[in-house]
Design an enzyme around this catalytic site. Structure first.
Site, PDB file in Angstrom:
ATOM      1  N   ARG A 169       0.865  -1.182   0.000  1.00 46.49           N
ATOM      2  CA  ARG A 169       0.000   0.000   0.000  1.00 46.49           C
ATOM      3  C   ARG A 169       0.899   1.228   0.000  1.00 46.49           C
ATOM      4  O   ARG A 169       2.069   1.158   0.382  1.00 46.49           O
ATOM      5  CB  ARG A 169      -0.928   0.017   1.216  1.00 46.49           C
ATOM      6  CG  ARG A 169      -0.213   0.040   2.542  1.00 46.49           C
ATOM      7  CD  ARG A 169      -1.164  -0.003   3.723  1.00 46.49           C
ATOM      8  NE  ARG A 169      -0.439   0.144   4.985  1.00 46.49           N
ATOM      9  CZ  ARG A 169      -0.093   1.298   5.527  1.00 46.49           C
ATOM     10  NH1 ARG A 169      -0.404   2.434   4.907  1.00 46.49           N
ATOM     11  NH2 ARG A 169       0.555   1.344   6.665  1.00 46.49           N
ATOM     12  N   ARG A 173      -3.115  10.713   1.225  1.00 48.25           N
ATOM     13  CA  ARG A 173      -4.048  11.436   2.084  1.00 48.25           C
ATOM     14  C   ARG A 173      -4.616  12.628   1.331  1.00 48.25           C
ATOM     15  O   ARG A 173      -3.872  13.383   0.711  1.00 48.25           O
ATOM     16  CB  ARG A 173      -3.336  11.943   3.340  1.00 48.25           C
ATOM     17  CG  ARG A 173      -2.764  10.844   4.209  1.00 48.25           C
ATOM     18  CD  ARG A 173      -2.093  11.474   5.404  1.00 48.25           C
ATOM     19  NE  ARG A 173      -1.341  10.474   6.151  1.00 48.25           N
ATOM     20  CZ  ARG A 173      -0.302  10.769   6.917  1.00 48.25           C
ATOM     21  NH1 ARG A 173       0.097  12.014   7.029  1.00 48.25           N
ATOM     22  NH2 ARG A 173       0.329   9.810   7.572  1.00 48.25           N
ATOM     23  N   ARG A 246      20.497  -5.324   1.645  1.00 46.39           N
ATOM     24  CA  ARG A 246      20.995  -4.041   1.178  1.00 46.39           C
ATOM     25  C   ARG A 246      21.681  -3.375   2.361  1.00 46.39           C
ATOM     26  O   ARG A 246      21.315  -3.610   3.517  1.00 46.39           O
ATOM     27  CB  ARG A 246      19.849  -3.149   0.678  1.00 46.39           C
ATOM     28  CG  ARG A 246      19.158  -3.667  -0.551  1.00 46.39           C
ATOM     29  CD  ARG A 246      20.027  -3.594  -1.787  1.00 46.39           C
ATOM     30  NE  ARG A 246      20.260  -2.208  -2.213  1.00 46.39           N
ATOM     31  CZ  ARG A 246      21.058  -1.883  -3.232  1.00 46.39           C
ATOM     32  NH1 ARG A 246      21.716  -2.820  -3.889  1.00 46.39           N
ATOM     33  NH2 ARG A 246      21.210  -0.613  -3.591  1.00 46.39           N
ATOM     34  N   ARG A 277      19.071  10.272   0.211  1.00 47.46           N
ATOM     35  CA  ARG A 277      18.544  11.358   1.033  1.00 47.46           C
ATOM     36  C   ARG A 277      19.669  12.076   1.751  1.00 47.46           C
ATOM     37  O   ARG A 277      20.794  11.574   1.860  1.00 47.46           O
ATOM     38  CB  ARG A 277      17.512  10.849   2.040  1.00 47.46           C
ATOM     39  CG  ARG A 277      18.007   9.796   3.020  1.00 47.46           C
ATOM     40  CD  ARG A 277      16.870   9.356   3.924  1.00 47.46           C
ATOM     41  NE  ARG A 277      17.272   8.327   4.882  1.00 47.46           N
ATOM     42  CZ  ARG A 277      16.503   7.861   5.853  1.00 47.46           C
ATOM     43  NH1 ARG A 277      15.289   8.354   6.027  1.00 47.46           N
ATOM     44  NH2 ARG A 277      16.929   6.926   6.683  1.00 47.46           N
ATOM     45  N   GLU A 297      23.131   9.818   2.349  1.00 51.16           N
ATOM     46  CA  GLU A 297      22.921   8.386   2.529  1.00 51.16           C
ATOM     47  C   GLU A 297      22.845   7.698   1.165  1.00 51.16           C
ATOM     48  O   GLU A 297      22.038   8.066   0.317  1.00 51.16           O
ATOM     49  CB  GLU A 297      21.622   8.164   3.311  1.00 51.16           C
ATOM     50  CG  GLU A 297      21.363   6.750   3.740  1.00 51.16           C
ATOM     51  CD  GLU A 297      20.132   6.652   4.628  1.00 51.16           C
ATOM     52  OE1 GLU A 297      19.188   5.943   4.236  1.00 51.16           O
ATOM     53  OE2 GLU A 297      20.107   7.298   5.704  1.00 51.16           O
ATOM     54  N   TYR A 345      12.780  -6.553   8.607  1.00 52.89           N
ATOM     55  CA  TYR A 345      12.927  -5.147   8.956  1.00 52.89           C
ATOM     56  C   TYR A 345      11.896  -4.784  10.019  1.00 52.89           C
ATOM     57  O   TYR A 345      10.702  -5.037   9.852  1.00 52.89           O
ATOM     58  CB  TYR A 345      12.744  -4.237   7.741  1.00 52.89           C
ATOM     59  CG  TYR A 345      12.868  -2.784   8.123  1.00 52.89           C
ATOM     60  CD1 TYR A 345      14.121  -2.217   8.326  1.00 52.89           C
ATOM     61  CD2 TYR A 345      11.745  -1.999   8.328  1.00 52.89           C
ATOM     62  CE1 TYR A 345      14.250  -0.897   8.713  1.00 52.89           C
ATOM     63  CE2 TYR A 345      11.861  -0.674   8.705  1.00 52.89           C
ATOM     64  CZ  TYR A 345      13.114  -0.136   8.906  1.00 52.89           C
ATOM     65  OH  TYR A 345      13.235   1.164   9.304  1.00 52.89           O
ATOM     66  N   ASP A 347      10.452  -1.667  12.790  1.00 56.70           N
ATOM     67  CA  ASP A 347      10.500  -0.343  13.389  1.00 56.70           C
ATOM     68  C   ASP A 347      10.987  -0.490  14.829  1.00 56.70           C
ATOM     69  O   ASP A 347      10.904  -1.568  15.421  1.00 56.70           O
ATOM     70  CB  ASP A 347       9.114   0.303  13.373  1.00 56.70           C
ATOM     71  CG  ASP A 347       8.723   0.807  11.991  1.00 56.70           C
ATOM     72  OD1 ASP A 347       9.624   1.236  11.253  1.00 56.70           O
ATOM     73  OD2 ASP A 347       7.525   0.765  11.661  1.00 56.70           O
TER      74      ASP A 347
END
Length: 366
Positions: A169, A173, A246, A277, A297, A345, A347
């Site tokens: 997804r 917004r 990666r 970034r 980065e 991965y 958070d």
């Protein structure tokens, strides 16, 4: 001395487990091959600025217990993640919202923005790759300017060669809200993340610059149990082949000016710019220092000796991981946890939650 737990890795998973074990009067030896604690959330002071050494880390969660837990060890500020995208000098707000659509198409009516996206969306019976998935979700303009270049730099592969599930997804917004996360709790610890880890490790013995695999037989013999947070394939001698990752390369500069880009994170979404970034660290804590520190980065393919960051969760790697996990599930004296040991991965809040749950399950048995 025989320890109750040998903890391999002084990142958040290992540090939280150590803290919970110490509360139950268990002895812990924490080792890490790096010269500092904290793993990838390590922060160091440069010119009075807390620099995120291994990339930007913004704490966010809807889990109140997790939020209350980390707030025991630090005061969190009100930082809100609102990254900006730079596409060939054109600036766009992220995530995709009315500010983005106004910049793209000059529309201020949410209904008009919805109509444009709907018109641009490409219908597929079942998207076969990331490009088709993105086009089916947000259409061509957003894909071409804000997704394609950044994603191909990040993964080192054409979007047509990446699996669709990477972007199940995309946040779209139809409000003027630049807050990247929807979580109830969000912020950056005042003073950086390193003091949190140091407080969690108080009372445990910590040995840095220490490679578990260089003295594996010795370390396996000095503790009743091992908590392992390193690479799962390395633990088992790569017998099912190495898992792919990666990795990231960072280039940092101290600039003799108070403000470089006006935002903590700016993504470069064109393909010509080699980095993904730029992070300007002082903005995480609303810094007013006379100088600033910026970090470019770069994403690249993992090679032995690099720090593995993002698992390449394709079919081949996931099959290999399941073979390793089958071995891990049979281990009685080893607890596996964290992004590398679980090849996933996470958070930060998920690491806190998983470590707390793992520690409680383990310690309640005793």
């Amino acid at each position: 001395m025989k320890y109750d737990y040998l903890i391999v890795g002084a990142g958040p998973f290992g540090a939280i487990f150590a803290y919970e074990a110490m509360k139950c009067n268990k002895t812990c030896l924490v080792i890490d091959k790096r010269d500092h604690v904290g793993g990838n959330i390590y922060t160091e002071q440069v010119e009075g600025i807390n620099v995120h050494k291994y990339g930007a880390h913004i704490f966010h969660t809807n889990d109140k217990e997790v939020w209350d837990y980390v707030n025991r060890f630090a005061t969190f500020n009100r930082y809100t993640n609102s990254p900006v995208a730079n596409f060939n000098g054109e600036m766009y707000n992220l995530p995709f919202n009315m500010n983005t659509f106004y910049r793209l198409w000059g529309v201020s009516d949410p209904t008009e923005a919805e109509k444009i996206i709907e018109k641009q969306r490409v219908q597929y019976d079942e998207p076969q790759n990331l490009e088709e998935q993105a086009l089916s979700l947000v259409g061509r303009d957003i894909y071409e300017k804000l997704i394609k270049g950044y994603t191909e730099k990040q993964w080192g592969r054409a979007c047509k060669d990446l699996p669709a599930f990477i972007i199940k997804r995309l946040p779209v917004r139809f409000t003027w809200d630049n807050n990247y996360f929807n979580d109830q709790y969000q912020g950056i610890p005042v003073g950086g993340y390193t003091p949190i880890i140091e407080k969690l490790l108080e009372g445990s013995e910590v040995r840095l610059n220490t490679d578990y695999f260089a003295q594996r037989e010795y370390f396996d013999g000095i503790a009743t149990k091992t908590v392992y947070t390193g690479m799962l394939d390395e633990f088992y001698g790569y017998q099912f082949g190495p898992l792919e990752y990666r990795t990231l390369h960072f280039e940092s500069d101290i600039l003799d000016q108070p403000n470089f880009q006006g935002n903590a994170v700016v993504n470069y979404t064109d393909q010509a710019t080699p980095f993904t970034r730029i992070i300007e660290h002082k903005h995480f804590e609303f810094g007013t220092q006379p100088k600033t520190v910026v970090t470019r980065e770069y994403s690249k393919e993992y090679q032995p000796g690099d720090e593995p960051y993002y698992p390449v969760n394709n079919q081949k790697n996931n099959a290999s991981y399941l073979s390793y996990k089958e071995l891990a599930d049979k281990e009685e004296g080893v607890i596996f946890g964290g992004r590398l040991a679980e090849y996933k991965y996470y958070d930060m809040w998920q690491i806190v939650r998983n470590s707390l749950d793992t520690a409680r399950k383990e310690l309640n048995k005793l």
